[in-house]
Design a protein around this motif. Structure first.
Motif, PDB file in Angstrom:
ATOM      1  N   SER A  71      -4.992   1.189  -1.040  1.00  0.00           N
ATOM      2  CA  SER A  71      -4.894   1.699  -2.465  1.00  0.00           C
ATOM      3  C   SER A  71      -5.212   1.462  -3.810  1.00  0.00           C
ATOM      4  N   ASP A  72      -6.287   0.334  -3.522  1.00  0.00           N
ATOM      5  CA  ASP A  72      -6.995  -0.603  -4.619  1.00  0.00           C
ATOM      6  C   ASP A  72      -8.826   0.457  -4.345  1.00  0.00           C
ATOM      7  N   ASP A  76       0.584  -1.680   0.220  1.00  0.00           N
ATOM      8  CA  ASP A  76       0.096   0.047  -0.092  1.00  0.00           C
ATOM      9  C   ASP A  76       1.182   1.177   0.065  1.00  0.00           C
ATOM     10  N   ALA A 127       1.817   6.564  -6.996  1.00  0.00           N
ATOM     11  CA  ALA A 127       0.803   7.547  -7.826  1.00  0.00           C
ATOM     12  C   ALA A 127       0.760   8.773  -7.446  1.00  0.00           C
ATOM     13  N   ASP A 129       3.862   1.458  -1.097  1.00  0.00           N
ATOM     14  CA  ASP A 129       4.318   2.192  -2.456  1.00  0.00           C
ATOM     15  C   ASP A 129       3.536   2.179  -3.730  1.00  0.00           C
ATOM     16  N   ALA A 130       2.510   1.949  -3.312  1.00  0.00           N
ATOM     17  CA  ALA A 130       1.342   2.632  -4.970  1.00  0.00           C
ATOM     18  C   ALA A 130       0.976   3.486  -3.895  1.00  0.00           C
TER      19      ALA A 130
END
Length: 134
Positions: free
Chosen positions: A101-102, A62, A69, A64-65
């Protein structure tokens, strides 16, 4: 004539034998029920071990995402979101945030009068999506 070892040496040998039997398994598994019990404990401990590392991996993914972004310009920085939301939460103590992150959603946590308040914010636009608590 038989020469006996001094008492201390004899005691030391006896202690080594006990330890050897303990680690050899003969002291622990001298009955089938004990063997089944030890096997089931080892099995349960083996199943619990890998599960502990999974939340850490998910949290790292999460993070890293979120960074990727933000660098790409898809998400607003968390400081910008905090700058927009904190003034509207007067009288509440800001605890911190989580990032999903999703869904690209920041969840800001506040504490007011012993109640926890969660404010969900869209990471792309900075708009408040939802709020729980008082």
């Amino acid at each position: 004539m038989i020469v006996r070892a001094p008492r201390r040496r004899r005691r030391l040998r006896q202690a080594f034998r006990r330890i050897h039997r303990l680690f050899n398994g003969s002291a622990l598994c001298n009955s089938p029920m004990k063997m089944v019990g030890l096997f089931s404990i080892a099995l349960v401990l083996g199943m619990v071990g890998p599960a502990d590392a999974d939340p850490q991996r998910q949290r790292r993914a999460d993070q890293d995402a979120a960074r990727a972004a933000r660098v790409d310009g898809r998400n607003l920085p968390v400081r910008e979101i905090e700058r927009r939301i904190l003034p509207s939460m007067k009288g509440a103590q800001y605890i911190g945030f989580d990032f999903d992150s999703d869904a690209a959603v920041y969840t800001l946590k506040f504490l007011r009068d012993g109640n926890v308040i969660w404010v969900s914010v869209d990471a792309r636009s900075g708009a408040v999506i939802g709020r729980t608590g008082r």
